[in-house]
Design a protein around this motif. Structure first.
Motif, PDB file in Angstrom:
ATOM      1  N   GLN A 106       0.975  -1.279   0.090  1.00 15.58           N
ATOM      2  CA  GLN A 106       0.344  -0.010  -0.090  1.00 15.58           C
ATOM      3  C   GLN A 106       0.824   1.192   0.043  1.00 15.58           C
ATOM      4  OE1 GLN A 106      -3.349   0.107  -0.445  1.00 15.58           O
ATOM      5  NE2 GLN A 106      -3.419  -2.149  -0.633  1.00 15.58           N
ATOM      6  N   ASN A 107       0.326   2.169   0.176  1.00 16.61           N
ATOM      7  CA  ASN A 107       0.823   3.636   0.273  1.00 16.61           C
ATOM      8  C   ASN A 107       2.450   3.871   0.825  1.00 16.61           C
ATOM      9  OD1 ASN A 107       0.790   6.641  -0.282  1.00 16.61           O
ATOM     10  ND2 ASN A 107       0.803   6.898   2.043  1.00 16.61           N
ATOM     11  N   ALA A 108       2.626   3.150   2.023  1.00 15.27           N
ATOM     12  CA  ALA A 108       3.884   3.512   2.583  1.00 15.27           C
ATOM     13  C   ALA A 108       4.950   2.689   1.837  1.00 15.27           C
ATOM     14  CB  ALA A 108       3.860   2.892   4.070  1.00 15.27           C
ATOM     15  N   GLU A 109       4.561   1.521   1.472  1.00 14.32           N
ATOM     16  CA  GLU A 109       5.637   0.636   0.773  1.00 14.32           C
ATOM     17  C   GLU A 109       6.015   1.133  -0.530  1.00 14.32           C
ATOM     18  OE1 GLU A 109       3.562  -1.903   3.895  1.00 14.32           O
ATOM     19  OE2 GLU A 109       2.807  -0.391   2.299  1.00 14.32           O
ATOM     20  N   LEU A 110       4.870   1.743  -1.226  1.00 11.64           N
ATOM     21  CA  LEU A 110       5.148   2.450  -2.533  1.00 11.64           C
ATOM     22  C   LEU A 110       5.632   3.919  -2.562  1.00 11.64           C
ATOM     23  CD1 LEU A 110       1.546   1.582  -4.183  1.00 11.64           C
ATOM     24  CD2 LEU A 110       3.802   0.475  -4.718  1.00 11.64           C
ATOM     25  N   ASP A 133      -5.016  -1.464 -14.194  1.00 14.33           N
ATOM     26  CA  ASP A 133      -3.653  -1.553 -13.372  1.00 14.33           C
ATOM     27  C   ASP A 133      -3.089  -0.263 -13.037  1.00 14.33           C
ATOM     28  OD1 ASP A 133      -3.592  -4.330 -13.780  1.00 14.33           O
ATOM     29  OD2 ASP A 133      -1.909  -4.167 -15.385  1.00 14.33           O
ATOM     30  N   LEU A 134      -3.234   0.858 -14.040  1.00 15.01           N
ATOM     31  CA  LEU A 134      -2.834   2.126 -13.930  1.00 15.01           C
ATOM     32  C   LEU A 134      -3.673   2.730 -12.732  1.00 15.01           C
ATOM     33  CD1 LEU A 134      -2.144   3.064 -17.376  1.00 15.01           C
ATOM     34  CD2 LEU A 134      -0.288   2.708 -15.797  1.00 15.01           C
ATOM     35  N   ILE A 135      -5.209   2.699 -13.004  1.00 18.96           N
ATOM     36  CA  ILE A 135      -5.891   3.233 -11.876  1.00 18.96           C
ATOM     37  C   ILE A 135      -5.865   2.719 -10.387  1.00 18.96           C
ATOM     38  CG2 ILE A 135      -8.479   3.379 -11.432  1.00 18.96           C
ATOM     39  CD1 ILE A 135      -8.903   3.169 -14.382  1.00 18.96           C
ATOM     40  N   HIS A 136      -5.585   1.043 -10.191  1.00 21.36           N
ATOM     41  CA  HIS A 136      -5.439   0.526  -9.053  1.00 21.36           C
ATOM     42  C   HIS A 136      -4.324   0.837  -8.332  1.00 21.36           C
ATOM     43  CE1 HIS A 136      -5.822  -2.474  -6.107  1.00 21.36           C
ATOM     44  NE2 HIS A 136      -4.782  -3.111  -6.340  1.00 21.36           N
ATOM     45  N   ALA A 137      -3.271   0.997  -9.096  1.00 19.14           N
ATOM     46  CA  ALA A 137      -1.919   1.345  -8.406  1.00 19.14           C
ATOM     47  C   ALA A 137      -1.777   2.751  -7.947  1.00 19.14           C
ATOM     48  CB  ALA A 137      -0.773   1.057  -9.426  1.00 19.14           C
ATOM     49  N   ALA A 138      -2.280   3.647  -8.891  1.00 20.09           N
ATOM     50  CA  ALA A 138      -2.249   5.113  -8.453  1.00 20.09           C
ATOM     51  C   ALA A 138      -3.199   5.386  -7.393  1.00 20.09           C
ATOM     52  CB  ALA A 138      -2.800   5.817  -9.764  1.00 20.09           C
ATOM     53  N   ASN A 139      -4.319   4.702  -7.049  1.00 16.62           N
ATOM     54  CA  ASN A 139      -4.987   4.956  -6.063  1.00 16.62           C
ATOM     55  C   ASN A 139      -4.505   4.394  -4.825  1.00 16.62           C
ATOM     56  OD1 ASN A 139      -7.987   5.584  -5.068  1.00 16.62           O
ATOM     57  ND2 ASN A 139      -8.365   3.475  -4.753  1.00 16.62           N
ATOM     58  N   LYS A 140      -3.649   3.817  -4.771  1.00 16.55           N
ATOM     59  CA  LYS A 140      -3.186   3.248  -3.430  1.00 16.55           C
ATOM     60  C   LYS A 140      -2.117   4.562  -2.688  1.00 16.55           C
ATOM     61  CE  LYS A 140      -2.094  -1.580  -4.626  1.00 16.55           C
ATOM     62  NZ  LYS A 140      -1.065  -2.658  -4.616  1.00 16.55           N
ATOM     63  N   ILE A 141      -1.541   5.480  -3.701  1.00 15.39           N
ATOM     64  CA  ILE A 141      -0.868   6.536  -3.269  1.00 15.39           C
ATOM     65  C   ILE A 141      -1.202   7.456  -2.715  1.00 15.39           C
ATOM     66  CG2 ILE A 141       1.474   7.382  -3.789  1.00 15.39           C
ATOM     67  CD1 ILE A 141       1.901   5.320  -6.267  1.00 15.39           C
ATOM     68  N   GLU A 142      -0.918   8.058  -1.776  1.00 11.33           N
ATOM     69  CA  GLU A 142      -1.451   9.471  -1.318  1.00 11.33           C
ATOM     70  C   GLU A 142       0.059  10.249  -1.031  1.00 11.33           C
ATOM     71  OE1 GLU A 142      -4.055  10.478   2.550  1.00 11.33           O
ATOM     72  OE2 GLU A 142      -2.318   9.729   3.268  1.00 11.33           O
ATOM     73  N   ILE A 143      -0.532  11.461  -1.871  1.00 14.66           N
ATOM     74  CA  ILE A 143       0.594  12.451  -1.778  1.00 14.66           C
ATOM     75  C   ILE A 143       0.215  13.842  -1.158  1.00 14.66           C
ATOM     76  CG2 ILE A 143       2.441  13.834  -3.092  1.00 14.66           C
ATOM     77  CD1 ILE A 143       2.589  10.750  -3.414  1.00 14.66           C
ATOM     78  N   ILE A 144       0.476  14.062  -0.050  1.00 17.04           N
ATOM     79  CA  ILE A 144      -0.025  15.250   0.717  1.00 17.04           C
ATOM     80  C   ILE A 144       0.982  16.368   0.542  1.00 17.04           C
ATOM     81  CG2 ILE A 144      -0.883  16.229   2.849  1.00 17.04           C
ATOM     82  CD1 ILE A 144      -2.046  13.301   3.513  1.00 17.04           C
ATOM     83  N   THR A 145       0.416  17.708   0.135  1.00 15.42           N
ATOM     84  CA  THR A 145       1.482  18.896   0.019  1.00 15.42           C
ATOM     85  C   THR A 145       0.668  20.177   0.706  1.00 15.42           C
ATOM     86  OG1 THR A 145       0.641  19.288  -2.210  1.00 15.42           O
ATOM     87  CG2 THR A 145       2.751  18.242  -1.818  1.00 15.42           C
ATOM     88  N   THR A 146       1.447  21.091   1.047  1.00 15.07           N
ATOM     89  CA  THR A 146       1.122  22.349   1.707  1.00 15.07           C
ATOM     90  C   THR A 146       1.655  23.685   1.342  1.00 15.07           C
ATOM     91  OG1 THR A 146       0.822  20.991   3.770  1.00 15.07           O
ATOM     92  CG2 THR A 146       0.552  23.535   3.947  1.00 15.07           C
ATOM     93  N   CYS A 147       0.549  24.440   0.777  1.00 17.90           N
ATOM     94  CA  CYS A 147       1.194  25.741   0.251  1.00 17.90           C
ATOM     95  C   CYS A 147       0.267  26.562   1.513  1.00 17.90           C
ATOM     96  CB  CYS A 147       0.786  25.853  -1.061  1.00 17.90           C
ATOM     97  SG  CYS A 147       1.132  27.547  -1.503  1.00 17.90           S
ATOM     98  N   ASN A 148      -0.826  27.327   1.252  1.00 14.92           N
ATOM     99  CA  ASN A 148      -1.529  27.976   2.107  1.00 14.92           C
ATOM    100  C   ASN A 148      -2.405  26.955   2.893  1.00 14.92           C
ATOM    101  OD1 ASN A 148      -0.825  30.696   2.115  1.00 14.92           O
ATOM    102  ND2 ASN A 148      -2.286  31.144   0.289  1.00 14.92           N
ATOM    103  N   ILE A 149      -2.786  25.879   2.204  1.00 11.67           N
ATOM    104  CA  ILE A 149      -3.708  24.862   2.697  1.00 11.67           C
ATOM    105  C   ILE A 149      -3.089  23.514   2.347  1.00 11.67           C
ATOM    106  CG2 ILE A 149      -5.493  26.195   2.917  1.00 11.67           C
ATOM    107  CD1 ILE A 149      -6.590  24.467   0.426  1.00 11.67           C
ATOM    108  N   THR A 150      -3.555  22.544   2.722  1.00 17.24           N
ATOM    109  CA  THR A 150      -3.000  21.246   2.609  1.00 17.24           C
ATOM    110  C   THR A 150      -4.037  20.389   1.641  1.00 17.24           C
ATOM    111  OG1 THR A 150      -1.962  21.111   4.644  1.00 17.24           O
ATOM    112  CG2 THR A 150      -2.421  19.165   3.677  1.00 17.24           C
TER     113      THR A 150
END
Length: 454
Positions: A106-110, A133-150
Motif C-alpha cells: 500500500q501507500n507506505a511501501e510504494l 492496473d494504472l488506476i488501481h496502483a495510483a489509487n493506493k498512493i497518497e501525496i499530501i502537500t501544503t502551500c496555504n492549505i493542505t
C-alpha cells in the motif's frame, strides 16, 4: 542485456533500449510522427516481453540520455536513494509490476519504493500495465502537500479554478472566480493564464486575486501562469504570489526551448522562500504534457511517454505543491483521439504518483482532435477512481482565452458527489461557513454570486 525475443516462430530483435521503450508503448500518434512506434501489434507485444525481462539495474546502467549531456538525467539519477535501489536493482520490470499491484503493498511501501526508482524505470513498468492496473496502483498512493492549505488527503478531490479572460479584464476574472467558488471549486489553486505576459499585468492580476481572497478569507492559493521570469520580476516588485508556475519538459534541451534551466528553478525557489505570500513549504506549480519534447525537436529519439515520466523526475527534485499534465492540449499530432488521450491521462497520473509528486490532470481536448465532452467526462470518472489529487475546471468546460475544452465547475461537483469525495479540509470548512456546502454536498445556494455581496 537481452533485446530480442521469439513469438510465434518469429524472432524480434531490437537495436537499443530506446527502441524497446518506444515500441512497447500503447499506440500514440506522436510516436508515429517521430518514427518510433511499433509497426504491428505483434512487434509491440514483443517489445513488451523484452522490456518485462529487463533488470532495473540494466535500465539505470544504460541511460537513454547520458548524464554528461543532460541535466535532467543528472537530477533523476542524483536523487536516487541508493539503499532502496540496491534492494531492488535485480528485479525485472515484470517483478516490479507484480509488487506494485500486490494487495498487501500500500501507500507506505510504494512511497518508499519510489525513492529507488528512476523515471525510466517508472515509465517501463507503466508500459506493462493495463488501464485498470494504472488506476488501481495510483489509487493506493497518497501525496499530501501544503502551500496555504493542505491538499491530497484520501477521500478528497481538489480542483484548480481557471477563471481566464480573453483580455485579462480583472472584473471578468473576478466574476468567473466567484462563480467557481460558488460551486466549491478552487482549493488547489486559483490559477489564471494571462494573455499579456508582462510584469505589470501579472502583478495586477496577482494583486486583484489576493485582495479578493483576503476580503473573503478564502483558504486557497493564487498563481498567474506567466513565464517564470516574468513572475519573478513581479514578485520582486511586491506582487503577492502564493506559488510560482512553470511548464517543464523531460530533457535539458526542451527545457531550454522553454527558456528555463534547473539553475533558474533553484533561483525561483530561493525567491519564494523569501517573498512568497503563502505559508509553504511547497510553492511550485509545474505543468507538463506528452509530446512537448518532440514539438521542440528535443526528444533524442525517445518516446513521448518516457519523456513525460522524466518530467516528473525533474519536478520531484523541487518538491512542488501541485503538478498537472495538460493531457489533450497539444493536439492530434501527439494524441490522436479520445482513446489515446484517456490512456495518456492514466499513464501520466500513475507515473506522477509513483514519483511521489502531487499529480493532477487538465482533462481536456482541442477542437481539432477526435474527442468530445463525453470523453472528457469518461476520463474524469477514471481519474477520480484513481485518486487524482486535483482536476482543472473552466466555466462550462470552455476556456474562452485558450480556446480548448476542459472540465466544468459542475463536473467537479458531480465527481465529488458521485465518488463521495470532498474538497480539501480547510476549503471545505470555508464552503460550509459560506453556505455553499450543506450536509456534505453543495447547497441550494451553489452558483449564486450574491454570496459575495456585502
Amino acid at each position: 542485456m537481452n533485446l530480442s525475443t521469439s513469438l510465434g516462430g518469429i524472432v524480434y530483435r531490437f537495436h537499443h533500449l530506446k527502441e524497446v521503450f518506444a515500441k512497447a508503448n500503447e499506440l500514440k500518434s506522436g510516436d508515429i510522427l517521430a518514427g518510433l512506434a511499433a509497426e504491428t501489434v505483434q512487434e509491440r507485444i514483443a517489445a513488451k516481453v523484452v522490456l518485462s525481462e529487463l533488470l532495473l539495474k540494466e535500465i539505470r546502467n544504460h541511460p537513454l540520455i547520458p548524464m554528461e549531456e543532460d541535466e535532467v538525467s543528472r537530477i533523476i539519477d542524483g536523487d536516487l536513494n541508493e539503499v532502496v535501489y540496491n534492494e531492488i536493482q535485480n528485479w525485472t520490470v515484470a517483478e516490479l509490476r507484480e509488487y506494485i499491484l500486490r494487495s498487501d503493498v500500500q501507500n507506505a511501501e510504494l512511497r518508499r519504493l519510489s525513492k529507488g526508482l528512476t523515471s525510466e524505470m517508472i515509465a517501463a513498468v507503466a508500459k506493462l500495465m493495463s488501464n485498470l492496473d494504472l488506476i488501481h496502483a495510483a489509487n493506493k498512493i497518497e501525496i499530501i502537500t501544503t502551500c496555504n492549505i493542505t491538499i491530497g488527503q484520501k477521500g478528497t478531490l481538489a480542483s484548480r479554478l481557471q477563471p481566464n479572460h480573453p483580455t485579462d479584464n480583472l472584473d471578468g476574472i473576478l466574476e468567473s472566480l466567484k462563480e467557481g467558488l460558488s460551486y466549491g471549486v478552487g482549493d488547489a489553486v486559483i490559477g489564471i493564464n494571462p494573455v499579456d505576459d508582462s510584469v505589470e499585468s501579472v502583478k495586477r492580476i496577482l494583486e486583484g486575486t489576493k485582495e479578493f481572497m483576503n476580503e473573503w478569507k478564502v483558504p486557497t492559493q493564487n498563481c498567474v501562469l506567466a513565464h517564470i521570469t516574468t513572475q519573478m520580476k513581479a514578485i520582486r516588485k511586491g506582487a503577492p504570489a502564493d506559488m510560482i508556475f512553470q511548464s517543464i519538459a523531460g530533457t535539458e534541451k526542451a527545457n531550454r526551448s522553454f527558456g528555463i534551466s534547473a539553475e533558474l528553478i533553484r533561483e525561483a525557489d530561493e525567491l519564494m522562500k523569501k517573498q512568497s505570500t503563502s505559508a509553504g513549504p511547497n510553492t511550485f506549480y509545474f505543468e507538463t504534457g506528452q509530446g512537448s519534447e518532440l514539438s521542440a525537436d528535443a526528444h533524442y529519439d525517445i518516446d513521448q511517454m518516457t519523456l513525460e515520466s522524466r518530467n516528473y523526475g525533474f519536478a520531484r527534485h523541487f518538491n512542488p505543491f501541485i503538478v498537472n499534465t495538460v493531457v489533450g492540449f497539444i493536439g492530434p499530432e501527439y494524441l490522436y483521439d479520445s482513446k489515446q488521450v484517456i490512456r495518456a491521462g492514466l499513464e501520466d497520473h500513475f507515473m506522477g504518483k509513483l514519483h511521489g509528486i502531487p499529480m493532477g490532470v487538465d482533462i481536456c481536448y482541442t477542437n481539432h482532435i477526435k474527442a468530445d465532452q463525453n470523453d472528457n467526462e469518461n476520463l474524469g470518472v477514471l481519474l477520480a477512481t484513481a485518486g487524482v489529487n486535483f482536476i482543472i475546471a473552466a466555466p462550462l468546460g470552455d476556456d474562452v482565452m485558450l480556446n480548448y475544452q476542459s472540465m466544468s465547475y459542475h463536473d467537479i461537483a458531480t465527481l465529488q458527489e458521485t465518488f463521495n469525495r470532498k474538497p480539501s479540509p480547510a476549503f471545505y470548512d470555508w464552503l460550509v461557513q459560506m453556505g455553499i456546502y450543506e450536509n456534505g454536498r453543495l447547497s441550494a445556494r451553489a452558483g449564486d454570486l450574491t454570496i459575495f455581496e456585502r
